[in-house]
Design an enzyme around this catalytic site. Structure first.
Site, PDB file in Angstrom:
ATOM      1  N   GLU A 273      37.032  19.915  40.824  1.00 55.27           N
ATOM      2  CA  GLU A 273      37.477  21.084  40.035  1.00 55.27           C
ATOM      3  C   GLU A 273      37.548  22.325  40.915  1.00 55.27           C
ATOM      4  O   GLU A 273      36.855  23.311  40.665  1.00 55.27           O
ATOM      5  CB  GLU A 273      36.488  21.332  38.890  1.00 55.27           C
ATOM      6  CG  GLU A 273      36.272  20.144  37.983  1.00 55.27           C
ATOM      7  CD  GLU A 273      35.111  20.356  37.000  1.00 55.27           C
ATOM      8  OE1 GLU A 273      34.296  21.281  37.184  1.00 55.27           O
ATOM      9  OE2 GLU A 273      35.039  19.592  36.037  1.00 55.27           O
ATOM     10  N   PRO A 274      38.367  22.305  41.950  1.00 53.69           N
ATOM     11  CA  PRO A 274      38.406  23.470  42.837  1.00 53.69           C
ATOM     12  C   PRO A 274      39.130  24.644  42.175  1.00 53.69           C
ATOM     13  O   PRO A 274      40.129  24.456  41.486  1.00 53.69           O
ATOM     14  CB  PRO A 274      39.212  22.962  44.035  1.00 53.69           C
ATOM     15  CG  PRO A 274      40.122  21.920  43.461  1.00 53.69           C
ATOM     16  CD  PRO A 274      39.354  21.271  42.338  1.00 53.69           C
ATOM     17  N   GLY A 275      38.583  25.824  42.375  1.00 53.62           N
ATOM     18  CA  GLY A 275      39.244  27.031  41.878  1.00 53.62           C
ATOM     19  C   GLY A 275      39.544  27.935  43.054  1.00 53.62           C
ATOM     20  O   GLY A 275      40.659  28.032  43.549  1.00 53.62           O
ATOM     21  N   ARG A 276      38.464  28.572  43.544  1.00 54.26           N
ATOM     22  CA  ARG A 276      38.595  29.565  44.608  1.00 54.26           C
ATOM     23  C   ARG A 276      39.327  29.031  45.848  1.00 54.26           C
ATOM     24  O   ARG A 276      40.172  29.719  46.414  1.00 54.26           O
ATOM     25  CB  ARG A 276      37.189  30.011  45.007  1.00 54.26           C
ATOM     26  CG  ARG A 276      37.141  31.207  45.918  1.00 54.26           C
ATOM     27  CD  ARG A 276      35.708  31.468  46.379  1.00 54.26           C
ATOM     28  NE  ARG A 276      34.717  31.324  45.375  1.00 54.26           N
ATOM     29  CZ  ARG A 276      34.208  32.327  44.631  1.00 54.26           C
ATOM     30  NH1 ARG A 276      34.608  33.547  44.831  1.00 54.26           N
ATOM     31  NH2 ARG A 276      33.294  32.085  43.717  1.00 54.26           N
ATOM     32  N   ARG A 312      35.014  41.959  41.337  1.00 58.26           N
ATOM     33  CA  ARG A 312      34.094  41.231  42.224  1.00 58.26           C
ATOM     34  C   ARG A 312      33.224  42.137  43.098  1.00 58.26           C
ATOM     35  O   ARG A 312      32.030  41.908  43.221  1.00 58.26           O
ATOM     36  CB  ARG A 312      34.845  40.205  43.079  1.00 58.26           C
ATOM     37  CG  ARG A 312      35.654  39.188  42.253  1.00 58.26           C
ATOM     38  CD  ARG A 312      36.110  37.991  43.068  1.00 58.26           C
ATOM     39  NE  ARG A 312      34.989  37.158  43.440  1.00 58.26           N
ATOM     40  CZ  ARG A 312      34.423  37.135  44.615  1.00 58.26           C
ATOM     41  NH1 ARG A 312      34.901  37.881  45.586  1.00 58.26           N
ATOM     42  NH2 ARG A 312      33.383  36.373  44.845  1.00 58.26           N
ATOM     43  N   CYS A 342      35.578  55.726  35.407  1.00 60.74           N
ATOM     44  CA  CYS A 342      34.456  56.659  35.314  1.00 60.74           C
ATOM     45  C   CYS A 342      33.118  55.920  35.351  1.00 60.74           C
ATOM     46  O   CYS A 342      32.407  55.832  34.345  1.00 60.74           O
ATOM     47  CB  CYS A 342      34.596  57.495  34.055  1.00 60.74           C
ATOM     48  SG  CYS A 342      36.032  58.539  34.189  1.00 60.74           S
ATOM     49  N   GLU A 343      32.813  55.342  36.480  1.00 61.88           N
ATOM     50  CA  GLU A 343      31.559  54.625  36.707  1.00 61.88           C
ATOM     51  C   GLU A 343      31.269  54.712  38.201  1.00 61.88           C
ATOM     52  O   GLU A 343      32.175  54.478  39.018  1.00 61.88           O
ATOM     53  CB  GLU A 343      31.712  53.116  36.427  1.00 61.88           C
ATOM     54  CG  GLU A 343      32.026  52.731  35.030  1.00 61.88           C
ATOM     55  CD  GLU A 343      30.872  52.064  34.303  1.00 61.88           C
ATOM     56  OE1 GLU A 343      29.783  51.926  34.875  1.00 61.88           O
ATOM     57  OE2 GLU A 343      31.091  51.707  33.152  1.00 61.88           O
TER      58      GLU A 343
HETATM   59  N1  LLP Z   1      33.877  23.787  37.621  1.00 59.97           N
HETATM   60  C1  LLP Z   1      32.975  24.448  36.874  1.00 59.97           C
HETATM   61  C2  LLP Z   1      32.250  23.718  35.836  1.00 59.97           C
HETATM   62  C3  LLP Z   1      32.726  25.809  37.121  1.00 59.97           C
HETATM   63  O1  LLP Z   1      31.812  26.451  36.396  1.00 59.97           O
HETATM   64  C4  LLP Z   1      33.443  26.491  38.138  1.00 59.97           C
HETATM   65  C5  LLP Z   1      33.226  27.905  38.398  1.00 59.97           C
HETATM   66  C6  LLP Z   1      34.404  25.755  38.877  1.00 59.97           C
HETATM   67  C7  LLP Z   1      34.581  24.407  38.596  1.00 59.97           C
HETATM   68  C8  LLP Z   1      35.221  26.382  39.961  1.00 59.97           C
HETATM   69  O2  LLP Z   1      34.444  26.828  41.003  1.00 59.97           O
HETATM   70  P1  LLP Z   1      35.121  27.300  42.374  1.00 59.97           P
HETATM   71  O3  LLP Z   1      35.770  26.096  43.010  1.00 59.97           O
HETATM   72  O4  LLP Z   1      36.116  28.336  42.065  1.00 59.97           O
HETATM   73  O5  LLP Z   1      33.984  27.810  43.163  1.00 59.97           O
HETATM   74  N2  LLP Z   1      33.511  34.813  39.032  1.00 59.97           N
HETATM   75  C9  LLP Z   1      32.815  34.303  40.194  1.00 59.97           C
HETATM   76  C10 LLP Z   1      32.886  32.810  40.274  1.00 59.97           C
HETATM   77  C11 LLP Z   1      32.345  32.124  39.045  1.00 59.97           C
HETATM   78  C12 LLP Z   1      32.521  30.639  39.090  1.00 59.97           C
HETATM   79  C13 LLP Z   1      32.191  30.021  37.785  1.00 59.97           C
HETATM   80  N3  LLP Z   1      32.403  28.604  37.736  1.00 59.97           N
HETATM   81  C14 LLP Z   1      33.368  34.960  41.444  1.00 59.97           C
HETATM   82  O6  LLP Z   1      34.258  35.811  41.330  1.00 59.97           O
HETATM   83  O7  LLP Z   1      32.912  34.693  42.545  1.00 59.97           O
END
Ligand code: LLP
Length: 412
Positions: A273-276, A312, A342-343
């Site tokens: 489940e890659p996001g970042r 972030r 305004c913070e």
């Molecule tokens: N799977 C699950 C169950 C998750 O909770 C997350 C992220 C991911 C996959 C994706 O993770 P990644 O590959 O993107 O690291 N808002 C924070 C990051 C919060 C991540 C929450 N869960 C930031 O801006 O750094």
């Protein structure tokens, strides 16, 4: 690797001048490179090509329909955490059989929507949620495919706000209770156990926590099989980090090399489940300098993007490089780059050495493609900004800038 580079003194996204986009679309604006997104997907996918696998993009990182469509066209699935994300994923044409649904607070409505959509599986986070899913599935005369999210108690060595796999975390089921919970699940008539899930945190820059967590999961899978519970999918979550400043995260290929030998004989399909790692360095936030101000002890560069556009830095003290759109001769100075909110916590960079800009100049806030726009808000009644996708020598506005009318939509 990304496609934001200087051609001469000017910053380009692929073959399009950022200045041109800023002039035509206005600022602040998020700009994504389709080439970088595609490349990142393909590299990640290739890293696990040795075994059956599904790459489920974490929609929370960037939920724009055009981005989801791009990943769908590459064969990608989605990791979702809400009914809204499910709606987006389906709209983008993602195959429901490649959608996994995590999150500790799924509502009945969301469960029912996901069941009717025939998603691949629910990643279940507690025994009561399991019972609720069983009940909702029963009412619909359906069977819910589930994985239990197991908390392997591994330290991902990242920011505490984005660590999720430790004992004290609100996520998942303690590994020591997992077998018992699986046994409970196996007695529920409208539940079909298909998998196991873990996610230990985000922005992880070492391979070892992934390996340690996988070893614990595989050990559990073996024990489950011995007790007659078959696991078809191992969902390893997301979390692979990226370079914001000087981090040296492993290449997806290295992660693949470390994990594949462990998993290849388990007879399971691997889910990631890659996001970042897919979206982070594929996007930037472009902002215009409004004013310079010298405080008693500090210099301030006041720009038109604020913490409502990119939270972030304020929320995690995260570092994002800030570079000029046009490089020129000039002196540099130390300043806080701050927004109009305004913070006091509204900053994009603190005590940063930057080239001293002139009012009107454009700056790029780098590595903003993940958890940038998706975490933005209307705080201070600021319309959310436009998003643009570049493809070669063309660009498209993939989300219009909000108007003042958008701000009050639905209010009486
Ligand atoms: N799977 C699950 C169950 C998750 O909770 C997350 C992220 C991911 C996959 C994706 O993770 P990644 O590959 O993107 O690291 N808002 C924070 C990051 C919060 C991540 C929450 N869960 C930031 O801006 O750094």
């Amino acid at each position: 690797m990304h496609d934001f580079t200087y051609i001469g003194n000017e910053l380009y996204c692929e073959k399009v001048s950022i200045r041109k986009i800023a002039q035509e679309v206005g600022t602040p604006v998020y700009i994504y490179s389709s080439n970088t997104l595609r490349n990142h997907y393909q590299v990640f996918d290739a890293a696990f090509s040795g075994i059956p696998h599904i790459v489920c993009f974490a929609v929370k990182a960037n939920s724009n329909l055009s981005i989801l469509k791009l990943f769908a066209s590459e064969g990608g699935g989605a990791d979702i955490v809400s009914g809204g994300e499910l709606f987006r994923a389906l709209k983008a044409g993602i195959d429901p059989q490649k959608i996994v649904f995590a999150g500790i607070g799924k509502t009945e409505d969301e469960i029912s929507f996901a069941l009717k959509s025939n998603i691949l599986m629910f990643n279940v986070e507690s025994p009561l949620e399991l019972k609720k899913i069983n009940e909702v599935a029963g009412n619909l005369a359906l069977k819910a495919r589930v994985a239990l999210r197991v908390n392997p108690d591994i330290d991902p060595k990242t920011h505490p706000y984005i660590s999720t796999g430790l004992k004290k975390s609100k996520f998942g089921i303690a590994i020591k209770n997992a077998i018992e919970e699986y046994q409970l699940a196996s007695t529920l008539p409208n539940i079909e156990i298909v998998g196991i899930h873990k996610h230990i945190g985000s922005q992880i820059t070492e391979v070892s926590p992934f390996v340690a967590a996988m070893e614990r999961i595989l050990d559990l899978v073996k024990k489950l099989k011995e007790s007659g519970i078959d696991i078809k999918y191992i969902d390893a979550g997301g979390g692979l980090g990226i370079r914001y400043k000087d981090e040296e995260p492993p290449h997806p290929g290295e992660l693949g090399k470390a994990l594949l030998p462990l998993i290849k004989d388990a007879g399971c399909t691997l889910i990631f489940e890659p996001g970042r790692v897919l979206a982070g360095n594929a996007g930037i936030l472009v902002t215009r300098v409004l004013y310079l101000k010298t405080g008693e002890t500090k210099n301030f560069v006041i720009v038109d993007a604020g913490m409502n556009d990119l939270i972030r830095p304020s929320l995690y003290e995260a570092h994002h490089e800030i570079i000029p759109i046009e490089k020129r001769e000039g002196s540099s100075f130390k300043a806080d780059v701050v927004g109009p909110i305004c913070e006091s916590g509204d900053f994009l960079a603190k005590d940063r050495k930057v080239m001293k800009p002139e009012p009107g100049e454009l700056l790029a806030v780098m590595s903003a493609g993940a958890y940038g726009f998706t975490m933005s808000s209307n705080y201070n009644s600021r319309p959310r900004v436009a998003e643009v996708m570049v493809e070669g020598d063309k660009y498209t506005v993939i989300r219009k800038r909000e108007s003042y009318e958008d701000l009050i939509r639905g209010e009486e």
